[in-house]
Design an enzyme around this catalytic site. Sequence first.
Site, mmCIF file in Angstrom:
data_model
loop_
_atom_site.group_PDB
_atom_site.id
_atom_site.type_symbol
_atom_site.label_atom_id
_atom_site.label_comp_id
_atom_site.label_asym_id
_atom_site.label_seq_id
_atom_site.Cartn_x
_atom_site.Cartn_y
_atom_site.Cartn_z
ATOM 1 N N ASP A 63 -2.429 8.107 -3.809
ATOM 2 C CA ASP A 63 -3.880 8.100 -4.023
ATOM 3 C C ASP A 63 -4.651 8.009 -2.713
ATOM 4 O O ASP A 63 -5.778 8.499 -2.607
ATOM 5 C CB ASP A 63 -4.270 6.925 -4.924
ATOM 6 C CG ASP A 63 -3.892 7.160 -6.376
ATOM 7 O OD1 ASP A 63 -3.480 8.292 -6.703
ATOM 8 O OD2 ASP A 63 -4.005 6.219 -7.180
ATOM 9 N N ASN A 134 -13.943 5.545 -5.478
ATOM 10 C CA ASN A 134 -13.597 4.290 -6.153
ATOM 11 C C ASN A 134 -14.667 3.217 -6.037
ATOM 12 O O ASN A 134 -15.194 2.754 -7.038
ATOM 13 C CB ASN A 134 -12.274 3.738 -5.608
ATOM 14 C CG ASN A 134 -11.072 4.384 -6.258
ATOM 15 O OD1 ASN A 134 -11.204 5.135 -7.222
ATOM 16 N ND2 ASN A 134 -9.896 4.103 -5.728
ATOM 17 N N GLU A 135 -14.940 2.806 -4.809
ATOM 18 C CA GLU A 135 -15.871 1.699 -4.654
ATOM 19 C C GLU A 135 -16.477 1.641 -3.262
ATOM 20 O O GLU A 135 -15.942 2.200 -2.295
ATOM 21 C CB GLU A 135 -15.192 0.353 -4.956
ATOM 22 C CG GLU A 135 -14.262 -0.172 -3.885
ATOM 23 C CD GLU A 135 -12.878 0.414 -3.907
ATOM 24 O OE1 GLU A 135 -12.373 0.741 -2.805
ATOM 25 O OE2 GLU A 135 -12.293 0.562 -4.992
#
Length: 351
Positions: A63, A134-135
């Site tokens: 990932d 994601n963040e």
Amino acid sequence: MFFGVTTDVNKRQFVSCARKIVNSLKSKGTDIVVEESLAKKLGLKGKSIKDMDVDMLICVGDDGVILKTLLELRDKQIPLLGVRTPGNLGFLAETSTTNFDSYIDNILEGNWKVEERSRIEAEIDGEKTSPALNEIAIFAKRSATLIHYTLKINEEFMWRDSADGVIVSTPSGSTAYALSAGGPIVTYDAPVLVVVPVNSLNQARRPLVVSDDREIIIDEIESPVTCEIILDGRIRENIEEKTVKIRKSKYGALFVKLSEGVFTPLKEKLYMKVRQWEEKESLPPSAKLVLKVLEYEGPMTQKEIAEKTLLPRRTVRNALKILLQKELIVKRTTLRDARLSIYHIKGFDEE
């Protein structure tokens, strides 16, 4: 079709798998361009990610490769196909190196579609960051140091908090860092963002789920040391200003998906992710360390694990036994020496 190929060139296994994928694509008569650092390893001419103009970009590895590629693409939208290598869970990956040939045949026959996932961007002093899948997290640069901040949603005051940090997550990121910080699991298509305080001094403070058309403002940021903003765990920038505005980006991440029944269902991936997280919590420290090393380094022998972790061989053997019993890792015979076994993280497509 015109394919691009990229990977993390610092990991030998990834480069080896990327080489096989490049050769496979060539054998099928497709047009290929390779990311420049990978191209040097393969003895080819290459291009930077941002200069690629391809129909599909293949990310080989884990990932981390996908997240890094998306950050480099910034506002450019190219469909990504994640290909996980042996020993890597690859939560964002659609296929594995083992199944790549059959997947690419489906793609060449036109049996694929594009799934768009939301990304978020931050604005600091009028400057926008790269969109993160994601963040976006805000922490003090020095560990074990509190930050103080005010949370506003569309300028409406929500709370003033003192904590280790704060995470703003997308639905995709809800099963990543935000989950380990106590955030909820959100399905990928939910039109929401999640704000997760990290180790707040206020025991009543809980994650907040808001509509993704709202602007999240982290204001009045204070700390004894410099604070930094972290995008998908890969890009870190110092925060000189006291205000960070976070909102949904206009440029989502595009992922290649095959027909129903061909790829791993969402619920299966979510189950695997949650189960792995729950199992980790019950592990002894030595097993946690061994698992973390395998996550970062990829397949390793028992001797290599002992050298990397600095744990006694007996402790490593016991840790591996526990991880095998919990089905978190897989043991296989190494091709370079049939007398040796290698261990790697169990993937979605492994029994």
